[in-house]
Design an enzyme around this catalytic site. Sequence first.
Site, short mmCIF file in Angstrom:
data_model
loop_
_atom_site.label_atom_id
_atom_site.label_comp_id
_atom_site.label_asym_id
_atom_site.label_seq_id
_atom_site.Cartn_x
_atom_site.Cartn_y
_atom_site.Cartn_z
N SER A 142 0.86 -1.19 0.00
CA SER A 142 0.00 0.00 0.00
C SER A 142 0.89 1.23 0.00
O SER A 142 2.02 1.18 0.51
CB SER A 142 -0.86 0.00 1.26
N TYR A 154 -2.33 -0.24 10.48
CA TYR A 154 -2.33 -0.63 9.06
C TYR A 154 -1.01 -0.22 8.40
O TYR A 154 -0.37 -1.01 7.71
CB TYR A 154 -3.51 0.05 8.37
N1 LIG Z 1 -8.51 -0.23 -1.88
C1 LIG Z 1 -7.43 0.52 -1.68
O1 LIG Z 1 -7.46 1.74 -1.85
C2 LIG Z 1 -6.14 -0.10 -1.23
C3 LIG Z 1 -5.02 0.73 -1.16
C4 LIG Z 1 -3.81 0.19 -0.80
C5 LIG Z 1 -3.70 -1.15 -0.51
N2 LIG Z 1 -4.80 -1.95 -0.57
C6 LIG Z 1 -4.59 -3.36 -0.28
O2 LIG Z 1 -5.10 -4.12 -1.36
C7 LIG Z 1 -5.57 -5.39 -0.88
C8 LIG Z 1 -7.00 -5.60 -1.35
O3 LIG Z 1 -7.78 -4.53 -0.85
P1 LIG Z 1 -9.28 -4.23 -1.32
O4 LIG Z 1 -9.42 -2.76 -1.33
O5 LIG Z 1 -9.63 -5.02 -2.52
O6 LIG Z 1 -10.04 -4.75 -0.01
P2 LIG Z 1 -11.49 -5.38 0.20
O7 LIG Z 1 -11.79 -5.19 1.64
O8 LIG Z 1 -12.45 -4.84 -0.79
O9 LIG Z 1 -11.24 -6.92 -0.10
C9 LIG Z 1 -10.38 -7.67 0.73
C10 LIG Z 1 -10.72 -9.13 0.61
O10 LIG Z 1 -9.85 -9.83 1.51
C11 LIG Z 1 -10.62 -10.78 2.24
N3 LIG Z 1 -10.01 -11.06 3.53
C12 LIG Z 1 -9.97 -10.28 4.64
N4 LIG Z 1 -9.37 -10.93 5.64
C13 LIG Z 1 -9.01 -12.15 5.15
C14 LIG Z 1 -8.37 -13.27 5.71
N5 LIG Z 1 -7.99 -13.31 6.99
N6 LIG Z 1 -8.16 -14.34 4.91
C15 LIG Z 1 -8.55 -14.33 3.62
N7 LIG Z 1 -9.18 -13.31 3.04
C16 LIG Z 1 -9.41 -12.22 3.81
C17 LIG Z 1 -12.00 -10.14 2.39
O11 LIG Z 1 -12.98 -11.13 2.66
C18 LIG Z 1 -12.17 -9.45 1.06
O12 LIG Z 1 -12.77 -10.28 0.09
C19 LIG Z 1 -5.39 -5.35 0.63
O13 LIG Z 1 -4.17 -5.97 0.97
C20 LIG Z 1 -5.32 -3.87 0.95
O14 LIG Z 1 -4.62 -3.60 2.14
C21 LIG Z 1 -6.02 -1.46 -0.91
#
Ligand SMILES: NC(=O)c1ccc[n+]([C@@H]2O[C@H](COP(=O)([O-])OP(=O)(O)OC[C@H]3O[C@@H](n4cnc5c(N)ncnc54)[C@H](O)[C@@H]3O)[C@@H](O)[C@H]2O)c1
Length: 258
Positions: A142, A154
């Site tokens: 991230s 985080y």
């Molecule tokens: N959306 C953003 O702006 C953003 C920015 C930077 C980083 N990220 C990173 O990208 C990745 C995906 O994020 P997203 O925005 O798609 O999130 P999201 O919350 O929409 O999806 C995350 C998915 O991970 C699953 N999950 C959560 N805990 C889990 C576990 N213990 N075991 C297995 N699955 C699990 C959830 O059920 C969900 O389907 C994450 O690592 C997040 O930190 C997201």
Amino acid sequence: MISLQLSGRTVVVTGAGQGQGAAEARLLAEAGARVIATDLASEIPEQLAAISSPSVGELVYRQLDVSDADGWQRLADWIRSRGWQVDGLVNNAGITQRSRLLDASVTDLQRVYEVNVAGVLLGIQALSPLMGNGSAIVNVGSVAGLTAHYPVAYTASKWALRGLSQVAAMELGPRGIRVNTVHPGFIETPMTASARPEFRQATLAETPLGRTGTVDEVAGVVLFLLSTLSSFVTGAEIPVDGGQSGHGGAKSVSDAMR
Ligand SMILES: NC(=O)c1ccc[n+]([C@@H]2O[C@H](COP(=O)([O-])OP(=O)(O)OC[C@H]3O[C@@H](n4cnc5c(N)ncnc54)[C@H](O)[C@@H]3O)[C@@H](O)[C@H]2O)c1
């Protein structure tokens, strides 16, 4: 041959039930991979069911909590029992936690670390024995891991993930396994849908491209890092953030001086 195609390759994606993980699963299958999409739910999540018969490639769903070492072992055993090897692993699952520095508890830290850091370590430990020369791991970090992003637990977890990724790249390199990290900025997903409007506005003001990103824009970079187009790239970190992390905080000063 150098190509974006993943035909004949098996790729595991964690947290694939929605958001970026679902987009990655879809794009990787479209590139011809057999995608093992995993998430917490016991049944295939709606977003994946809609793409479970891709026109090319294949998509199968398995339940997996990335913080559960036994669950990873069961997944590895299941893959082995099918006679498959693993050519790609996308450690995408992650959770956020928005407490501030003086309010964050040790439990907050532990909860995020369990998924965002330990979940990745366990995945690499369970699946790298099934990976051979030419395979690749992509960890999803991230911009929080590149900056002083305010949600301290985080942010600390994503900085920790960078260290884990670099050790993995060093240790697995001699086996021909590449390990790289993508650092998304503000991407429109269910995770960011719950963010306060002030967060969205402030982030946009610090993003040179002046917009939020899409899940497909992250998935494209993940596909590149799994493909042979990036065959000499390991230990790299690629921000997918519209330039947010690149200016080191100078954008608000530059904007003010116009
Ligand atoms: N959306 C953003 O702006 C953003 C920015 C930077 C980083 N990220 C990173 O990208 C990745 C995906 O994020 P997203 O925005 O798609 O999130 P999201 O919350 O929409 O999806 C995350 C998915 O991970 C699953 N999950 C959560 N805990 C889990 C576990 N213990 N075991 C297995 N699955 C699990 C959830 O059920 C969900 O389907 C994450 O690592 C997040 O930190 C997201």
